[in-house]
Motif scaffolding. Structure first.
Motif, PDB file in Angstrom:
ATOM      1  N   ASP A  29       0.843  -1.193   0.000  1.00 63.97           N
ATOM      2  CA  ASP A  29       0.000   0.000   0.000  1.00 63.97           C
ATOM      3  C   ASP A  29       0.884   1.250   0.000  1.00 63.97           C
ATOM      4  O   ASP A  29       2.109   1.168   0.129  1.00 63.97           O
ATOM      5  N   ALA A  30       0.255   2.419  -0.143  1.00 64.98           N
ATOM      6  CA  ALA A  30       1.003   3.664  -0.292  1.00 64.98           C
ATOM      7  C   ALA A  30       1.870   3.954   0.937  1.00 64.98           C
ATOM      8  O   ALA A  30       3.020   4.381   0.810  1.00 64.98           O
ATOM      9  N   ALA A  31       1.342   3.721   2.127  1.00 61.00           N
ATOM     10  CA  ALA A  31       2.090   4.017   3.350  1.00 61.00           C
ATOM     11  C   ALA A  31       3.348   3.153   3.452  1.00 61.00           C
ATOM     12  O   ALA A  31       4.429   3.638   3.813  1.00 61.00           O
ATOM     13  N   THR A  32       3.215   1.866   3.120  1.00 62.40           N
ATOM     14  CA  THR A  32       4.371   0.959   3.162  1.00 62.40           C
ATOM     15  C   THR A  32       5.402   1.360   2.129  1.00 62.40           C
ATOM     16  O   THR A  32       6.611   1.377   2.398  1.00 62.40           O
ATOM     17  N   ARG A  33       4.935   1.709   0.930  1.00 63.37           N
ATOM     18  CA  ARG A  33       5.845   2.107  -0.139  1.00 63.37           C
ATOM     19  C   ARG A  33       6.609   3.378   0.231  1.00 63.37           C
ATOM     20  O   ARG A  33       7.823   3.466   0.046  1.00 63.37           O
ATOM     21  N   GLN A  34       5.915   4.342   0.794  1.00 67.27           N
ATOM     22  CA  GLN A  34       6.564   5.596   1.162  1.00 67.27           C
ATOM     23  C   GLN A  34       7.554   5.417   2.308  1.00 67.27           C
ATOM     24  O   GLN A  34       8.628   6.019   2.315  1.00 67.27           O
ATOM     25  N   ALA A  35       7.205   4.574   3.254  1.00 64.82           N
ATOM     26  CA  ALA A  35       8.126   4.300   4.369  1.00 64.82           C
ATOM     27  C   ALA A  35       9.405   3.657   3.863  1.00 64.82           C
ATOM     28  O   ALA A  35      10.506   3.984   4.327  1.00 64.82           O
ATOM     29  N   PRO A  83       8.933  11.389   1.474  1.00 66.55           N
ATOM     30  CA  PRO A  83       8.906  10.211   0.592  1.00 66.55           C
ATOM     31  C   PRO A  83       7.704  10.143  -0.335  1.00 66.55           C
ATOM     32  O   PRO A  83       7.709   9.387  -1.304  1.00 66.55           O
ATOM     33  N   GLN A  84       6.682  10.947  -0.072  1.00 62.19           N
ATOM     34  CA  GLN A  84       5.492  10.924  -0.929  1.00 62.19           C
ATOM     35  C   GLN A  84       5.658  11.736  -2.201  1.00 62.19           C
ATOM     36  O   GLN A  84       4.790  11.702  -3.086  1.00 62.19           O
ATOM     37  N   ALA A  85       6.751  12.466  -2.331  1.00 64.10           N
ATOM     38  CA  ALA A  85       6.948  13.318  -3.498  1.00 64.10           C
ATOM     39  C   ALA A  85       7.107  12.495  -4.779  1.00 64.10           C
ATOM     40  O   ALA A  85       7.880  11.534  -4.816  1.00 64.10           O
ATOM     41  N   ARG A  86       6.365  12.881  -5.822  1.00 67.51           N
ATOM     42  CA  ARG A  86       6.515  12.290  -7.153  1.00 67.51           C
ATOM     43  C   ARG A  86       7.325  13.267  -8.007  1.00 67.51           C
ATOM     44  O   ARG A  86       6.879  14.381  -8.279  1.00 67.51           O
ATOM     45  N   PHE A  87       8.501  12.850  -8.414  1.00 73.87           N
ATOM     46  CA  PHE A  87       9.382  13.739  -9.158  1.00 73.87           C
ATOM     47  C   PHE A  87       9.077  13.720 -10.650  1.00 73.87           C
ATOM     48  O   PHE A  87       8.597  12.718 -11.199  1.00 73.87           O
ATOM     49  N   ALA A 132      -5.484  15.030  -6.908  1.00 71.75           N
ATOM     50  CA  ALA A 132      -5.729  13.811  -6.134  1.00 71.75           C
ATOM     51  C   ALA A 132      -5.100  13.878  -4.746  1.00 71.75           C
ATOM     52  O   ALA A 132      -5.223  12.932  -3.966  1.00 71.75           O
ATOM     53  N   GLY A 133      -4.418  14.991  -4.448  1.00 74.94           N
ATOM     54  CA  GLY A 133      -3.817  15.160  -3.131  1.00 74.94           C
ATOM     55  C   GLY A 133      -2.354  14.776  -3.046  1.00 74.94           C
ATOM     56  O   GLY A 133      -1.782  14.739  -1.951  1.00 74.94           O
ATOM     57  N   ASP A 134      -1.725  14.488  -4.184  1.00 76.33           N
ATOM     58  CA  ASP A 134      -0.321  14.083  -4.197  1.00 76.33           C
ATOM     59  C   ASP A 134       0.621  15.281  -4.052  1.00 76.33           C
ATOM     60  O   ASP A 134       0.241  16.427  -4.323  1.00 76.33           O
ATOM     61  N   THR A 135       1.846  14.987  -3.663  1.00 78.10           N
ATOM     62  CA  THR A 135       2.934  15.959  -3.687  1.00 78.10           C
ATOM     63  C   THR A 135       3.784  15.674  -4.913  1.00 78.10           C
ATOM     64  O   THR A 135       4.224  14.539  -5.117  1.00 78.10           O
ATOM     65  N   VAL A 136       4.001  16.683  -5.741  1.00 80.99           N
ATOM     66  CA  VAL A 136       4.786  16.550  -6.960  1.00 80.99           C
ATOM     67  C   VAL A 136       6.005  17.456  -6.835  1.00 80.99           C
ATOM     68  O   VAL A 136       5.918  18.542  -6.248  1.00 80.99           O
TER      69      VAL A 136
END
Length: 241
Positions: A29-35, A83-87, A132-136
């Protein structure tokens, strides 16, 4: 010897990451991936002898990170604290051995810089992610600098924040070492190859990266060129301070 040990540990960490990215993260899931992204980024900096210092606060919710660009280490430095940033990265990175797959697995948006129309596609996807609430995150200089100052900013990608009505977060990246306030070891400029840059980083003594956030900028009433000028003034002033 220290540099060779660092490079060996770096290679082992990258190979481990490639396996995890292929076998485990697709189902996570997103939380595991970001961690995992945050932990791996911090570990990579550490094995290369780069200490991390942070200043400022990171906002909750969608925002467009706008940072100066010095090195391929920049992405890891930001991911170690956000870690949530999408580059957004040049398509060439996607073709790098191993690291390209890692970048894709971290949600990177790739752009063909030599194709002007591709910028429209990427801006559209960036705006969708922000809504969608993401950080870019973007490096609007379009290339790396020596770290002494800021190159002219390309404003095109900032249109995504205007379209999504999302704020901009200026981020200042500074690299220093035991002998230099602005370390030449990380300057990834000119005809410097990735392997040569890796060697310089691994050989450096007391290398440190500082990641500093500045106050959020709202897009209301501003066009992309005005936003670029405002961000450039703020980041440029910090780099010269």
């Amino acid at each position: 010897m220290r540099a060779w040990v660092r490079l060996l540990r770096c290679w082992m960490l990258v190979m481990q990451a490639a396996w995890i990215m292929a076998r485990r993260l697709p189902q996570a899931d997103a939380a595991t991936r970001q961690a995992w992204i945050q932990r791996w980024s911090a570990q990579l900096l550490a094995v290369l002898g780069v200490s991390l210092q942070t200043r400022g606060t990171w906002p909750q919710g969608a925002c467009l990170i706008v940072a100066n660009h010095v090195s391929w280490l920049d992405v890891m430095a930001v991911h170690a604290v956000c870690p949530q940033a999408r580059f957004v990265a040049k398509a060439e990175v996607h073709r790098w051995p191993v690291m390209g797959k890692l970048a894709a697995g971290a949600g990177t948006l790739f752009i063909e810089r030599e194709k002007p129309r591709d910028a429209l596609r990427v801006v559209h996807h960036m705006a969708q992610s922000l809504r969608a609430g993401d950080t870019v995150a973007v490096f609007p200089e379009g290339t790396t600098s020596t770290g002494h100052g800021l190159l002219p900013l390309h404003a095109n990608l900032l249109q995504a924040a205007i379209a999504a009505e999302a704020p901009l977060l200026p981020v200042v990246l500074r690299y220093s070492d035991a002998q230099h306030a602005v370390s030449p070891a990380v300057a990834y400029v000119g005809d410097t190859s990735l392997l040569r840059s890796l060697w310089w980083v691994a050989s450096a003594k007391g290398l440190q990266v500082q990641v500093e956030t500045l106050p959020l900028i709202t897009c209301a009433g501003l066009d992309r060129r005005q936003l670029a000028a405002l961000v450039a003034a703020q980041i440029g002033a910090k780099l010269q301070a």
